[in-house]
Design an enzyme around this catalytic site. Structure first.
Site, PDB file in Angstrom:
ATOM      1  N   TYR A   1       0.842  -1.207   0.000  1.00 15.63           N
ATOM      2  CA  TYR A   1       0.000   0.000   0.000  1.00 15.63           C
ATOM      3  C   TYR A   1       0.873   1.252   0.000  1.00 15.63           C
ATOM      4  CZ  TYR A   1      -3.110   3.714   1.622  1.00 15.63           C
ATOM      5  OH  TYR A   1      -3.800   4.891   1.725  1.00 15.63           O
TER       6      TYR A   1
ATOM      7  N   GLU B   1      -3.828   7.460  -3.888  1.00  9.38           N
ATOM      8  CA  GLU B   1      -3.669   6.159  -3.233  1.00  9.38           C
ATOM      9  C   GLU B   1      -3.514   5.029  -4.242  1.00  9.38           C
ATOM     10  OE1 GLU B   1      -6.085   4.710   0.461  1.00  9.38           O
ATOM     11  OE2 GLU B   1      -7.175   4.021  -1.322  1.00  9.38           O
TER      12      GLU B   1
END
Length: 380
Positions: free
Chosen positions: A101, A189
């Protein structure tokens, strides 16, 4: 403004972040053609502006063209977390060896940007933090100085990122930061950022742009998906009005966000509930006023409309002209308060208009107007 995955990936790819090959489909036949072009093994991704699509059944794998077609038939028209699936992003299936991530978001508490990195990914960042707190790292970035190399090294180390990925991850973080600053984003993101035999790939992408900055990014404004908004909010956005639907019965029209908020507060104080927030801006024309009134009255819950105008840049006589046109055939009770620039001219127009219209009420102060509006709403 939230962008769809395929839109965010186009921007990421443009800036050098690797993404899987894929195309947008709006029909089953589109899916067939794209799947054939990509070799048959594909992933079908519903393009709706919600998180957790995978868990909700909005992402499906297909290992042949025919399987992709059959799954597309199931997906098109289905409802995913309250949203109808009308677009599917068809993407080549890639070999995933590991999920991670990487993201940046506005950190209002520290008046800066938060950079977040985790050596595990593929789920909500909140879930990652709960299950693997030792593998997630966060730092505060001062936008005055930007994201420094030593901060990236700190993130890599504290997230327990394997060293063989440090160089690529560092490059991706720098690119994400450039994208965030350039597009004035609230969130950038990649989840998951996946390891493949050919390197790191952004398997998913999110990019949320600050609405207040869109006037500097007209190319992005064209990408806004109005179908995801409430119908009345969508109409308001298309007309350039600042509108938010609420659950009360007193329609609110004011010029300036502060004035609209104060008007709503007064309605609450006098025991009522506003039906909406609507700011027509500082220099609204008669046409804008007319559009705003029509929008408020399209809400069936509205029993009375309170129009609270303080003329600064906005001229009261110009507002009054718009009100005359918009309210000519309206039977809903209306309360109007005009003050400020050209107040006398505006009041004259309103006084003349109010003759023989018992549903039209002119008041001196906003407190008087809020009290009157709440009382009328109770009587209707």
């Amino acid at each position: 403004m939230r962008l769809h995955e395929y839109q965010a990936k186009q921007i990421f790819s443009k800036h050098g972040i690797r993404v899987a090959r894929g195309e947008l489909a709006t029909s089953v036949e589109d899916v067939r053609g794209i799947a054939e072009e990509l070799g048959g093994k594909v992933v079908l991704k519903s393009q709706v502006l919600v998180g957790g699509r995978g868990k909700a059944g909005g992402i499906k794998k297909a290992y042949s063209v025919e399987e992709a077609v059959e799954k597309a038939k199931e997906m098109f028209g289905s409802v995913l977390k309250g949203h109808i699936v009308e677009k599917i992003y068809v993407e080549e299936m890639i070999e995933v060896q590991r999920e991670m991530y990487a993201g940046l978001t506005i950190d209002r508490a520290n008046k800066g940007i938060a950079a977040i990195l985790s050596s595990v990914g593929g789920m909500d960042i909140e879930e990652i933090a709960f299950k693997h707190p030792e593998k997630i790292a966060r730092i505060a970035v001062n936008p005055k100085w930007g994201l420094w190399d030593y901060q990236i090294r700190e993130l890599l180390l504290n997230s327990q990122m394997p060293r063989e990925y440090w160089k690529e991850v560092a490059s991706i973080l720098k690119t994400l930061y450039r994208i965030m600053v350039h597009y004035e984003a609230e969130l950038v993101e990649i989840n998951p950022l996946v390891v493949t035999p050919d390197g790191l790939v952004a398997a998913d992408a999110r990019l949320n742009i600050d609405d207040s900055a869109l006037f500097r990014h007209r190319d992005l404004e064209k990408l806004r998906d109005y179908t995801e908004a409430d119908q009345m909010e969508r109409i308001a956005m298309e007309k350039g009005l600042n509108y938010v639907k609420l659950d009360g019965n007193v329609g609110v029209l004011a010029n300036g966000a502060g004035m609209a908020m104060a008007t709503m507060d007064l309605i609450y104080i006098y025991g009522g509930k506003p039906a909406n927030f609507l700011d027509i801006g500082g220099g609204a024309s008669a046409e804008v006023v007319r559009e705003a009134i029509n929008l408020i009255l399209s809400d069936k819950n509205v029993k009375v409309v309170f129009i609270n105008i303080f003329g600064g840049i906005t001229r009261c006589d110009e507002v009054a002209k718009g009100l005359k046109e918009a309210l000519a055939d309206v039977s809903t009770p209306v309360v109007v308060r005009l003050a400020g620039t050209n107040e006398e001219e505006g009041r004259k127009i309103m006084d003349e208009f109010a003759k023989d219209r018992p549903n039209f009420h002119i008041v001196e102060t906003m407190e008087e107007g809020a009290e009157k509006a709440v009382k009328l709403a109770e009587e209707v």
